[in-house]
Design a protein around this motif. Structure first.
Motif, short mmCIF file in Angstrom:
data_model
loop_
_atom_site.label_atom_id
_atom_site.label_comp_id
_atom_site.label_asym_id
_atom_site.label_seq_id
_atom_site.Cartn_x
_atom_site.Cartn_y
_atom_site.Cartn_z
N PRO A 50 -6.58 6.49 -1.30
CA PRO A 50 -7.55 5.45 -0.91
C PRO A 50 -6.90 4.07 -0.87
O PRO A 50 -6.24 3.65 -1.83
CB PRO A 50 -8.61 5.53 -2.00
N PRO A 51 -7.04 3.33 0.26
CA PRO A 51 -6.45 1.99 0.35
C PRO A 51 -7.26 0.97 -0.43
O PRO A 51 -8.42 1.21 -0.78
CB PRO A 51 -6.49 1.71 1.86
N TRP B 256 -8.21 -0.46 4.85
CA TRP B 256 -8.58 0.87 5.32
C TRP B 256 -8.72 0.92 6.85
O TRP B 256 -8.51 1.95 7.48
CB TRP B 256 -9.86 1.36 4.65
N GLU C 198 0.83 -1.20 0.00
CA GLU C 198 0.00 0.00 0.00
C GLU C 198 0.87 1.26 0.00
O GLU C 198 1.75 1.40 0.86
CB GLU C 198 -0.90 0.03 1.23
N GLY D 50 -6.49 3.53 8.75
CA GLY D 50 -7.18 4.55 9.54
C GLY D 50 -6.68 4.59 10.98
O GLY D 50 -6.47 5.67 11.55
#
Length: 346
Positions: A321-322, A327, A275, A331
């Motif tokens: 955006p993952p 996410w 990522e 986050g």
């Protein structure tokens, strides 16, 4: 098992010796109190004065003052109680037991500290066993105790009063160094695949920072207490305030680093390091480690070399955006990273 190990497990041996200077001061205060009380209050061996001086010499002047008040209140209460009971019931052996029981119950009812409560009972017993419970004798023992307590405070104040700044500096520096190392380890873990054993090791090393934080906090508090009522406080006040300010900034980071490590271990999969945002977070963690070393560098005895003397957290992280279910982890990492940044960016 060796004898020393058995004694230590039985809480008979301390983990480390008291400073030799503290032992010398205790001995000097005891001798001085004995001689002064023997001269000022003749007629009885000044046992109360010697005990008071011995107990009053504490690791800090503030503690000595508190112990002197505790000792004095306990002795006065115990002596008055023993005198009253003796005048009412005489000096039979059973009266001593009654006095001790009454002293314990009275201290409990008045919510005295354990030290004061014990002193009330001990003083009452000593008065009834080694002396006369006449008012003159009781008054002499009170004066004798006050002499011993005063001499204990004077000796602890005048003979190199302890300043516990060095332990605070050491523990805060150790915490800062370990935090920087933990941030670097987590950054490296985010950049490549990890085995379950490596994740467990990473989590274990992060959790070890909790006792280090507690030790640093206790050392800073002990340092502040050592400067209270200390004539040497002006020379060390600024340094201790600086240490306290550093700890206030890096202490909360321990919670954030442990939280990030736990989230990474709980939500790890082999594709997370691909990522772009995770790689960017790793870079921010390295910058945080750099700034952590800058923050604690002035208190390090042998500071590690840094690549730059300028802070590295100069720009905010931009998140893309993952993919997949990453996410949740991203986050969580972002929120803890934001809190770390708030502590380190002045």
């Amino acid at each position: 098992m060796q004898v020393s190990e058995r004694l230590r497990k039985a809480s008979l041996l301390a983990k480390k010796r008291s400073p030799f200077l503290q032992v010398v001061k205790s001995a000097a205060a005891t001798v001085a109190a004995w001689l002064a009380a023997f001269w000022l209050v003749p007629g009885q061996l000044p046992v109360f004065a010697a005990i008071a001086a011995l107990l009053v010499v504490q690791p800090s002047v503030d503690e000595s003052f508190g112990k002197a008040i505790e000792r004095s209140i306990g002795v006065i209460s115990g002596v008055l109680l023993a005198t009253g009971i003796s005048l009412l019931f005489g000096q039979d052996s059973w009266v001593i037991l009654v006095a001790v029981v009454v002293a314990i119950l009275a201290a409990w009812a008045l919510r005295m500290t354990s030290g004061t409560a014990n002193q009330v009972a001990i003083s009452a017993m000593l008065v009834l066993t080694i002396g006369s419970a006449q008012p003159e004798y009781a008054l002499d023992r009170v004066i004798e105790t006050l002499i011993g307590a005063a001499i204990g405070i004077i000796v602890n104040t005048l003979i190199v009063p302890p300043v516990l700044v060095e332990p605070a500096r050491r523990d805060v520096a150790l915490l800062g160094g370990e935090l920087a190392a933990s941030l670097d380890r987590l950054a490296a873990a985010l950049e490549g695949p990890r085995t379950s054993t490596e994740l467990e090791q990473l989590m274990l090393e992060a959790r070890l920072m909790r006792p280090m934080r507690d030790a640093a906090e206790a050392s800073v508090e002990a340092g502040e207490a050592s400067l209270t009522l200390n004539p040497r406080r002006s020379a060390h006040r600024t340094e201790l305030e600086s240490l306290g300010a550093i700890f206030e900034r890096i202490g909360p980071v321990v919670t954030q680093v442990i939280g990030m490590t736990r989230a990474f271990a709980d939500h790890y999969d082999d594709s997370i390091h691909r990522e772009p945002t995770v790689r960017a977070i790793a870079e921010q963690l390295r910058r945080s480690a750099h700034d952590m070393r800058l923050l604690t560098r002035p208190i390090e005895p042998e500071p590690e070399p840094v690549t730059s003397e300028q802070p590295a957290l100069t720009s905010a992280l931009v998140v893309s955006p993952p993919t997949g279910g990453h996410w949740i982890l991203i986050g969580s990492l972002m929120e803890d990273l934001r809190r770390i940044r708030e502590e380190l960016v002045d």
